[in-house]
Design an enzyme around this catalytic site. Structure first.
Site, short mmCIF file in Angstrom:
data_model
loop_
_atom_site.label_atom_id
_atom_site.label_comp_id
_atom_site.label_asym_id
_atom_site.label_seq_id
_atom_site.Cartn_x
_atom_site.Cartn_y
_atom_site.Cartn_z
CG ASP A 23 -1.96 -1.11 1.18
OD1 ASP A 23 -2.23 -1.61 0.08
OD2 ASP A 23 -2.48 -1.48 2.24
NE ARG A 103 -1.64 0.07 12.11
CZ ARG A 103 -0.68 -0.72 11.69
NH1 ARG A 103 0.56 -0.57 12.18
NH2 ARG A 103 -0.89 -1.65 10.79
CG ASP A 132 -4.68 -0.40 11.17
OD1 ASP A 132 -4.96 -0.52 12.38
OD2 ASP A 132 -3.90 -1.15 10.57
CB SER A 184 -3.47 -8.29 4.18
OG SER A 184 -3.34 -7.07 4.88
#
Length: 419
Positions: A23, A103, A132, A184
């Site tokens: 990504d 995060r 996220d 992923s």
């Protein structure tokens, strides 16, 4: 007053949360194409990705970034984000929050660098379907409420990881994955998650025994035939020593990952309820986390009184939901942490565990603050507990039930007499 988002023409410098994965790798050329050849500053927060950081600077610069920050956040991550969750017993549907609490610390550092660099916007590579995006953006809002946020997945025409790979190939972006191994994944020193491909169907069994699938653990079938014993020392709910050796919190996590991983500890296969509303299937590897949660719960069984233990377990659900939903920097999460710190003041002692083929078993627990009294608990004769006292206790404890029964009985007699 509503804050006005900057237009594309006003954005000259963007700070990008950069992992070097699929990504974020294609986001650099995409930003330059779609935001007037803006300057892109890549930031990688090191929360224990290991070899994933190798060669990252060269890749970022070749892809179009002007510079790359690699920030070592590992100690702060463990001490200020991981351990508060462990102390709280916070989980989300048995998930030990490996991505969730990583995060906020990364996003906080993004804001700090964006302010230092005078950036016009912060960009992340989270999809519009995931959790996220919320975790990053709520943290950014907490520290820079006027900052413009760019989320390409909510803007571009790319709709799948297959199209991402095609875009990368067309723009000469090097990739470490291919179409056949395109799981992923998210990795840090606390866990590794797997999503996508065959895992999208809950009917499919994870390929635990397939070489290369598991990275932090082994399948319990491949674990040693002999158990491994360990001891963990705690002070006020925090692990301070492993097998009698004083260690930092981070080093304890790393050591337990190795020990637990070898014994097949910490595999979790769940379908979880995402914040955005859908159900999502994931496979997680969390060896150290599984051991630390189990050990602390075992120690708490002798150090916490009943009401504190029960209330703590109740609030742990709320704590876990807050962290999962990206609300780390919220008043309620901070208030809950204050409760946990107070509740854990006497959670000090030693826990012995037996690790064997995916199982974590108790092998003994001691504490100078233990509330367990053998003299009270024994089935033999003792001089502390007078069993006759149970008569009065039961009479008083059961008084509401007795009163209700007497009332019902009297009502029935009145009805029968009227007949």
């Amino acid at each position: 007053m509503a804050l006005k988002k900057k237009s594309k023409d006003e954005i000259k410098k963007v700070v990008l949360a950069y992992s070097g994965g699929l990504d974020t790798s294609i986001i650099i050329p995409w930003l330059k194409e779609n935001y007037n050849n803006c300057e892109v500053i890549a930031v990688s927060g090191n929360v224990g990705q290991g070899t994933e950081l190798d060669g990252l600077e060269e890749k970022a610069l070749k892809t179009g970034a002007s510079k790359l920050y690699i920030e070592d956040l590992t100690d702060e991550y463990v001490e200020d984000f991981v351990m508060p969750c462990v102390k709280a017993g916070a989980k989300y549907e048995n998930y030990l929050l490996g991505t969730s609490h990583a995060r906020p610390i990364i996003a906080k550092r993004l804001v700090e660098i964006a302010k230092k660099e005078g950036a016009d916007a912060i960009c992340h590579g989270c999809t519009g379907k995931g959790n996220d995006q919320v975790r990053f953006e709520l943290t950014i809002k907490a520290f820079a409420p006027d900052m413009t946020i760019i989320a390409p997945w909510r803007e571009w025409d790319i709709v799948s990881r297959e199209e991402e790979i095609e875009y990368a190939e067309a723009h000469n972006v090097p990739l470490r994955i291919n179409r056949e191994t395109n799981y992923s994944k998210d990795k840090n020193l606390w866990h590794l998650s797997h999503e996508g491909l065959d895992l999208e169907d809950p009917a499919n069994e994870p390929q635990y025994e397939k070489p290369g699938f598991l990275e932090m653990s082994v399948s319990p079938l491949q674990a040693p035939d002999e158990p491994t014993y360990i001891t963990l020392d705690y002070e006020a709910g925090i692990p301070v020593a492993l097998n009698g050796e004083k260690m930092s919190q981070k080093d304890i996590v790393l050591a337990l990952n190795e020990i637990g991983g070898k014994n097949g500890i910490g595999l979790l296969d769940i379908v979880e309820n995402r914040l955005v509303g859908m159900k999502s299937r994931g496979v997680y590897e969390t060896p150290a986390g599984t051991i630390l949660y189990h050990a602390l719960e075992t120690l708490e069984s002798i150090t916490l009184d009943k009401y504190t233990a029960h209330k703590k377990a109740e609030l742990a659900i709320t704590f876990g939901e807050l962290v999962y939903n990206g609300m780390w920097f919220s008043p309620l999460r901070e208030a809950l942490s204050a409760f946990v710190d107070k509740a854990q003041e006497h959670t000090t002692g030693t826990v012995k565990l037996k690790l064997y083929k995916g199982n974590v078993m108790n092998a003994g627990v001691t504490s100078p603050y233990s509330l367990y009294n053998p003299g009270m608990a024994t089935f033999d004769e003792d001089e502390i507990y007078d069993q006759y006292d149970a008569n009065g206790f039961i009479n008083l404890f059961g008084l509401p039930i007795k009163a209700q029964a007497l009332s019902a009985q009297a009502y029935k007699l009145d009805v029968d007499e009227d007949k």
